[in-house]
Motif scaffolding. Structure first.
Motif, PDB file in Angstrom:
ATOM      1  N   GLY A  40       0.816  -1.207   0.000  1.00  0.00           N
ATOM      2  CA  GLY A  40       0.000   0.000   0.000  1.00  0.00           C
ATOM      3  C   GLY A  40       0.845   1.249   0.000  1.00  0.00           C
ATOM      4  O   GLY A  40       0.375   2.334  -0.343  1.00  0.00           O
ATOM      5  N   GLY A  41       2.129   1.094   0.392  1.00  0.00           N
ATOM      6  CA  GLY A  41       3.030   2.239   0.450  1.00  0.00           C
ATOM      7  C   GLY A  41       4.119   2.146  -0.597  1.00  0.00           C
ATOM      8  O   GLY A  41       3.901   2.361  -1.779  1.00  0.00           O
ATOM      9  N   GLY A  42       5.336   1.767  -0.162  1.00  0.00           N
ATOM     10  CA  GLY A  42       6.487   1.709  -1.068  1.00  0.00           C
ATOM     11  C   GLY A  42       6.312   0.702  -2.192  1.00  0.00           C
ATOM     12  O   GLY A  42       5.494  -0.211  -2.116  1.00  0.00           O
ATOM     13  N   THR A  43       7.119   0.874  -3.250  1.00  0.00           N
ATOM     14  CA  THR A  43       6.984   0.028  -4.439  1.00  0.00           C
ATOM     15  C   THR A  43       8.061  -1.050  -4.536  1.00  0.00           C
ATOM     16  O   THR A  43       7.879  -2.051  -5.222  1.00  0.00           O
ATOM     17  CB  THR A  43       7.041   0.886  -5.717  1.00  0.00           C
ATOM     18  N   GLY A  44       9.207  -0.852  -3.864  1.00  0.00           N
ATOM     19  CA  GLY A  44      10.301  -1.810  -3.972  1.00  0.00           C
ATOM     20  C   GLY A  44       9.914  -3.202  -3.506  1.00  0.00           C
ATOM     21  O   GLY A  44       9.479  -3.380  -2.379  1.00  0.00           O
ATOM     22  N   GLY A  45      10.049  -4.186  -4.380  1.00  0.00           N
ATOM     23  CA  GLY A  45       9.761  -5.565  -4.022  1.00  0.00           C
ATOM     24  C   GLY A  45       8.305  -5.971  -4.118  1.00  0.00           C
ATOM     25  O   GLY A  45       7.974  -7.159  -3.961  1.00  0.00           O
TER      26      GLY A  45
END
Length: 261
Positions: A40-45
């Motif tokens: 829901g937040g960061g995109t990495g991984g």
């Protein structure tokens, strides 16, 4: 030797035909859960984990632009979803919590309202764990309000282990709500070799206790976390440890009584 083998055959046949014994063997299998926070937040991984072949448990931050998208993406691919509930820490920026966090200045009524709103923000959630929260988890009144919602909605709770004084174990046991605690953080140091080392710790804990829980993250450390986790799978297979959704770490009877509608 031949006589021994002949004596063993009826026992093996009986084991194969005995559902209760088969169920017991399944329950006794070594199982570990890998909870990945901050969807829901960061995109990495994110893509690595949601499109990969490891049955992680996706902990999704509520009230973000991608909360619903990531929860639906995970569910579509058969990945278990829980709410990653933002709770007030002793240190850190309030902005790290995002919208509508659980803070100690809220009344129990307000806490319940925010938890229910978080659940609506994250479709398909069957449990919750805390995002940060070293201050809030020590407040019994706050924790009790959260556990009451979990009981009402039939959710399990994973205590992320951000404070040794967490009130979750005490209150959850009192209210008969399923709860387990995190054993290992995978990416507290941002390197795939460290993640592999922590995965090895998870394996040892699982071999010793029969089950284990690790928490990693998407976002800033997401890529190194996904690489380290995927590189560890061959070792887990060798050690006969099965990665399962977090709900499967609870007993079968409890799962049937509590999670199945």
């Amino acid at each position: 030797m031949k006589r021994f083998a002949l004596c063993l055959i009826p026992f093996l046949l009986l084991s194969m035909q005995n559902p209760a014994l088969a169920e017991k063997n399944r329950e006794n299998q070594l199982k570990a859960a890998i909870i990945i926070d901050d969807f829901g937040g960061g995109t990495g991984g994110v893509k690595d984990f949601l499109e990969g072949d490891i049955p992680i448990t996706a902990a999704v931050m509520p009230f973000t632009e991608n909360s619903k998208k990531h929860a639906e993406w995970a569910h579509k691919n058969g990945i278990e979803v829980i709410v990653h509930l933002p709770m007030e820490p002793k240190k850190g920026k309030r902005s790290w919590l995002g919208p509508k966090p659980i803070t100690v200045d809220l009344s129990p009524k307000e806490v319940k309202k925010r938890v229910k709103e978080a659940l609506k923000s994250v479709p398909f959630a069957v449990g919750m764990n805390n995002h940060m929260g070293s201050r809030a988890v020590e407040d019994e009144e706050i924790v009790r309000a959260i556990v009451e919602v979990a009981k009402e909605k039939k959710l399990y709770i994973i205590d992320s282990g951000t404070s040794p004084k967490s009130q979750f174990p005490k209150v959850a046991e009192e209210m008969n709500v399923p709860l387990l605690k995190r054993d290992v953080f995978l990416d507290d140091i941002s390197s795939s070799s460290h993640v592999r080392k922590q995965m090895n710790r998870l394996a040892k804990i699982t071999e010793y206790t029969g089950k284990g829980i690790a928490i990693g993250h998407v976002g800033v450390t997401g890529k190194v976390c996904s690489v380290g986790v995927f590189q560890s799978m061959e070792e887990f297979e060798k050690r006969n440890i099965k990665i399962v959704p977090a709900s499967q770490l609870f007993s079968t009877k409890l799962t049937e009584q509590y999670f199945v509608p």
